[in-house]
Design a protein around this motif. Structure first.
Motif, PDB file in Angstrom:
ATOM      1  N   THR A 116       6.890 -27.915 -19.268  1.00  0.00           N
ATOM      2  CA  THR A 116       6.664 -29.223 -19.799  1.00  0.00           C
ATOM      3  C   THR A 116       5.189 -29.370 -20.282  1.00  0.00           C
ATOM      4  O   THR A 116       4.663 -30.140 -21.002  1.00  0.00           O
ATOM      5  CB  THR A 116       6.910 -30.360 -18.777  1.00  0.00           C
ATOM      6  OG1 THR A 116       6.281 -29.783 -17.653  1.00  0.00           O
ATOM      7  CG2 THR A 116       8.515 -30.477 -18.486  1.00  0.00           C
ATOM      8  N   GLN A 117       4.204 -28.657 -19.369  1.00  0.00           N
ATOM      9  CA  GLN A 117       2.936 -28.591 -19.642  1.00  0.00           C
ATOM     10  C   GLN A 117       2.258 -27.635 -20.850  1.00  0.00           C
ATOM     11  O   GLN A 117       1.380 -27.833 -21.308  1.00  0.00           O
ATOM     12  CB  GLN A 117       1.915 -28.361 -18.434  1.00  0.00           C
ATOM     13  CG  GLN A 117       2.222 -29.375 -17.250  1.00  0.00           C
ATOM     14  CD  GLN A 117       1.406 -29.172 -16.017  1.00  0.00           C
ATOM     15  OE1 GLN A 117       0.490 -28.416 -16.164  1.00  0.00           O
ATOM     16  NE2 GLN A 117       1.850 -29.576 -14.941  1.00  0.00           N
ATOM     17  N   THR A 133       7.280 -32.003 -13.684  1.00  0.00           N
ATOM     18  CA  THR A 133       6.135 -31.641 -14.267  1.00  0.00           C
ATOM     19  C   THR A 133       5.790 -30.092 -14.627  1.00  0.00           C
ATOM     20  O   THR A 133       4.817 -29.918 -15.023  1.00  0.00           O
ATOM     21  CB  THR A 133       5.018 -32.036 -12.933  1.00  0.00           C
ATOM     22  OG1 THR A 133       5.492 -31.279 -11.934  1.00  0.00           O
ATOM     23  CG2 THR A 133       5.137 -33.384 -12.426  1.00  0.00           C
ATOM     24  N   ILE A 134       6.868 -29.315 -14.356  1.00  0.00           N
ATOM     25  CA  ILE A 134       6.595 -27.950 -14.725  1.00  0.00           C
ATOM     26  C   ILE A 134       7.553 -27.366 -15.592  1.00  0.00           C
ATOM     27  O   ILE A 134       7.469 -26.773 -16.802  1.00  0.00           O
ATOM     28  CB  ILE A 134       6.316 -27.087 -13.360  1.00  0.00           C
ATOM     29  CG1 ILE A 134       4.970 -27.511 -12.568  1.00  0.00           C
ATOM     30  CG2 ILE A 134       6.284 -25.828 -13.710  1.00  0.00           C
ATOM     31  CD1 ILE A 134       3.905 -27.380 -13.244  1.00  0.00           C
ATOM     32  N   TYR A 136      11.721 -27.745 -17.067  1.00  0.00           N
ATOM     33  CA  TYR A 136      12.771 -28.794 -17.433  1.00  0.00           C
ATOM     34  C   TYR A 136      13.937 -28.058 -18.239  1.00  0.00           C
ATOM     35  O   TYR A 136      13.679 -27.365 -19.335  1.00  0.00           O
ATOM     36  CB  TYR A 136      12.114 -29.857 -18.312  1.00  0.00           C
ATOM     37  CG  TYR A 136      13.339 -30.637 -18.810  1.00  0.00           C
ATOM     38  CD1 TYR A 136      13.787 -31.448 -17.768  1.00  0.00           C
ATOM     39  CD2 TYR A 136      13.475 -31.377 -20.151  1.00  0.00           C
ATOM     40  CE1 TYR A 136      14.947 -32.363 -18.376  1.00  0.00           C
ATOM     41  CE2 TYR A 136      14.010 -32.230 -20.553  1.00  0.00           C
ATOM     42  CZ  TYR A 136      15.044 -32.895 -19.793  1.00  0.00           C
ATOM     43  OH  TYR A 136      15.810 -33.921 -19.931  1.00  0.00           O
ATOM     44  N   SER A 188      -5.990 -36.319  -8.097  1.00  0.00           N
ATOM     45  CA  SER A 188      -5.183 -37.493  -8.573  1.00  0.00           C
ATOM     46  C   SER A 188      -5.512 -38.687  -7.793  1.00  0.00           C
ATOM     47  O   SER A 188      -5.194 -38.625  -6.459  1.00  0.00           O
ATOM     48  CB  SER A 188      -3.650 -37.068  -8.779  1.00  0.00           C
ATOM     49  OG  SER A 188      -3.009 -38.366  -9.034  1.00  0.00           O
ATOM     50  N   HIS A 254       6.354 -40.509  -7.363  1.00  0.00           N
ATOM     51  CA  HIS A 254       5.959 -39.249  -8.054  1.00  0.00           C
ATOM     52  C   HIS A 254       6.925 -38.591  -8.523  1.00  0.00           C
ATOM     53  O   HIS A 254       8.239 -38.768  -8.006  1.00  0.00           O
ATOM     54  CB  HIS A 254       5.074 -38.491  -7.206  1.00  0.00           C
ATOM     55  CG  HIS A 254       5.705 -37.850  -5.942  1.00  0.00           C
ATOM     56  ND1 HIS A 254       6.058 -38.672  -4.827  1.00  0.00           N
ATOM     57  CD2 HIS A 254       5.977 -36.780  -5.822  1.00  0.00           C
ATOM     58  CE1 HIS A 254       6.450 -37.791  -3.934  1.00  0.00           C
ATOM     59  NE2 HIS A 254       6.697 -36.601  -4.576  1.00  0.00           N
ATOM     60  N   PHE A 255       6.701 -37.538  -9.461  1.00  0.00           N
ATOM     61  CA  PHE A 255       8.030 -36.702  -9.971  1.00  0.00           C
ATOM     62  C   PHE A 255       7.373 -35.170  -9.366  1.00  0.00           C
ATOM     63  O   PHE A 255       6.584 -34.687  -9.252  1.00  0.00           O
ATOM     64  CB  PHE A 255       7.767 -36.541 -11.365  1.00  0.00           C
ATOM     65  CG  PHE A 255       8.130 -37.840 -12.013  1.00  0.00           C
ATOM     66  CD1 PHE A 255       9.456 -38.413 -12.391  1.00  0.00           C
ATOM     67  CD2 PHE A 255       7.012 -38.655 -12.228  1.00  0.00           C
ATOM     68  CE1 PHE A 255       9.685 -39.578 -12.884  1.00  0.00           C
ATOM     69  CE2 PHE A 255       7.316 -39.942 -12.889  1.00  0.00           C
ATOM     70  CZ  PHE A 255       8.381 -40.344 -13.136  1.00  0.00           C
ATOM     71  N   LEU A 257       8.626 -30.763  -9.767  1.00  0.00           N
ATOM     72  CA  LEU A 257       8.313 -29.909 -10.440  1.00  0.00           C
ATOM     73  C   LEU A 257       9.406 -29.731 -11.651  1.00  0.00           C
ATOM     74  O   LEU A 257       8.971 -29.314 -12.690  1.00  0.00           O
ATOM     75  CB  LEU A 257       8.149 -28.323  -9.590  1.00  0.00           C
ATOM     76  CG  LEU A 257       6.927 -28.421  -8.619  1.00  0.00           C
ATOM     77  CD1 LEU A 257       6.545 -26.970  -8.293  1.00  0.00           C
ATOM     78  CD2 LEU A 257       5.510 -28.963  -9.184  1.00  0.00           C
ATOM     79  N   THR A 258      10.891 -29.520 -11.202  1.00  0.00           N
ATOM     80  CA  THR A 258      11.775 -29.224 -12.085  1.00  0.00           C
ATOM     81  C   THR A 258      13.065 -29.680 -11.634  1.00  0.00           C
ATOM     82  O   THR A 258      13.373 -30.014 -10.640  1.00  0.00           O
ATOM     83  CB  THR A 258      11.733 -27.570 -11.807  1.00  0.00           C
ATOM     84  OG1 THR A 258      12.851 -27.089 -12.890  1.00  0.00           O
ATOM     85  CG2 THR A 258      11.945 -27.172 -10.408  1.00  0.00           C
ATOM     86  N   SER A 296      12.752 -34.228  -9.583  1.00  0.00           N
ATOM     87  CA  SER A 296      12.381 -34.501 -10.946  1.00  0.00           C
ATOM     88  C   SER A 296      12.349 -35.806 -11.397  1.00  0.00           C
ATOM     89  O   SER A 296      11.955 -36.404 -12.455  1.00  0.00           O
ATOM     90  CB  SER A 296      12.754 -33.415 -11.905  1.00  0.00           C
ATOM     91  OG  SER A 296      14.294 -34.110 -12.183  1.00  0.00           O
ATOM     92  N   ARG A 298      11.656 -39.785 -10.123  1.00  0.00           N
ATOM     93  CA  ARG A 298      10.760 -40.858  -9.565  1.00  0.00           C
ATOM     94  C   ARG A 298      11.227 -40.943  -8.165  1.00  0.00           C
ATOM     95  O   ARG A 298      12.473 -41.111  -7.905  1.00  0.00           O
ATOM     96  CB  ARG A 298      10.341 -41.901 -10.092  1.00  0.00           C
ATOM     97  CG  ARG A 298       9.329 -42.605  -9.549  1.00  0.00           C
ATOM     98  CD  ARG A 298       9.179 -44.135 -10.208  1.00  0.00           C
ATOM     99  NE  ARG A 298       8.609 -43.737 -11.667  1.00  0.00           N
ATOM    100  CZ  ARG A 298       9.311 -43.977 -12.628  1.00  0.00           C
ATOM    101  NH1 ARG A 298      10.519 -44.514 -12.613  1.00  0.00           N
ATOM    102  NH2 ARG A 298       9.029 -44.048 -13.858  1.00  0.00           N
TER     103      ARG A 298
END
Length: 350
Positions: A116-117, A133-134, A136, A188, A254-255, A257-258, A296, A298
């Motif tokens: 994703t990044q 976040t990493i 998907y 963060s 928060h979310f 990684l996968t 992944s 929330r």
């Protein structure tokens, strides 16, 4: 000696690269230096080195990929940042494609996966509540929580719960030190209340695909986990740890990684007033009854009780994934990890 930046401005990129590289190797935390060093390397035909320098520079600071969005940055810096972002996305997307092509069986869903990044094409998540976040996999069925009867190992792990809890208690008796789950240097702001504190702490058996020094204190826990389909890279479990949430602590939404993995909790010590929320629903832990959820989505957790909440946490694969797909995911992740570990060598700074 000619100023390296003057060489860059004149378009003598080969000479600029040779002049900038020694400076960069002496100061690898300087992301602006990384931006121009990578630019000189790319423009002189040294793409692999350029991408390695840019990737390292991106970790050092926001300039390499972030300056392209900074309206106050000089036009040349913004243009070079745009070039760096595109080169990184193209290189890492191609790295995934190559690794996936090396895998046997029907692994089309893995080939279609998105980092994703760094993906080089636009994409959308299936639901607003899901944003890994990493990594998907858009073709996987999506569900916040998976019933435990989907796992043939669940009953055995739950039966081992009391023995696992006893090993945890014995470790505390031996004064084994817990560590903050959120490191002190986490930037963060959402982690401001937890970073560097023991309000949310861990005893890691495996951490970042490495077995820890304290793992030998937990033979029955390790034996139980051997019967579970843990996520592994190069044969080593990615993570497994005891998670302690102190009274009054709150893990903010928060979310993870996968969506290719599920996070599994085996609750060991559960006071009354604590819970986890995944997507739009609250779940209350019950001792020795697993909860498997797709992090992944929330999610958040809290402990409003007067005593600690303790769960054993590990990752397993999404149950819809075939054996071939699981091997392919491990292979693509390993390929990326190997490249990340070799970046310094590629950049000539090892």
């Amino acid at each position: 000696m000619t100023d390296p930046m003057e060489l860059f401005r004149r378009g003598d990129f080969a000479a600029a690269a040779e002049a900038l590289l020694p400076l960069y190797r002496q100061n690898m935390r300087n992301s602006m230096l990384a931006l121009f060093t990578g630019g000189a390397l790319l423009k002189s035909g040294r793409k692999e080195e350029a991408v390695a320098v840019w990737s390292l520079g991106d970790e050092a600071g926001p300039v390499v990929r972030g300056a392209r969005r900074d309206q106050k940055a000089p036009p040349g810096v913004r243009a070079l940042s745009t070039e760096a972002d595109r080169a990184l996305r193209d290189y890492l997307t191609a790295l995934h494609a190559k690794a996936a092509e090396e895998c046997d069986g029907d692994v089309a869903r893995v080939k279609n996966a998105v980092w994703t990044q760094t993906h080089n094409q636009p994409f959308q998540f299936l639901t607003d509540a899901q944003a890994p976040t990493i990594f998907y996999m858009p073709d996987l069925p999506a569900a916040p929580v998976t019933p435990k009867d989907a796992f043939d190992w669940a009953a055995g792990l739950e039966a081992a719960g009391p023995a696992i809890a006893a090993e945890y208690a014995a470790a505390l008796e031996r004064k084994v030190q817990q560590t903050p789950y959120v490191p002190a240097g986490t930037p963060s702001p959402q982690w401001a209340k937890l970073r560097g504190t023991l309000d949310w702490s861990a005893l890691h058996l495996f951490d970042k695909t490495k077995r820890t020094a304290i793992a030998d204190l937990f033979p029955k826990t390790l034996e139980a986990l051997e019967k579970v389909g843990l996520v592994r890279i190069d044969g080593v479990p990615v993570e497994a740890f005891f998670s302690r949430l102190k009274p009054g602590a709150h893990i903010p939404p928060h979310f993870g990684l996968t969506n290719a993995r599920l996070t599994v909790h085996l609750p060991l010590i559960v006071p009354e007033d604590c819970a986890i929320r995944v997507a739009d629903k609250n779940y209350h832990w019950t001792e020795n009854e697993i909860i498997a959820f797709d992090d992944s989505y929330r999610h958040e957790a809290w402990n409003h009780a007067r005593t600690d909440r303790v769960v054993l946490i590990f990752e397993c694969y999404h149950p819809d994934l075939s054996a071939d797909e699981r091997r392919a995911i491990e292979h693509t992740w390993a390929a990326r990890q190997h490249w990340i570990k070799n970046r310094v060598k590629i950049a000539g700074a090892a």
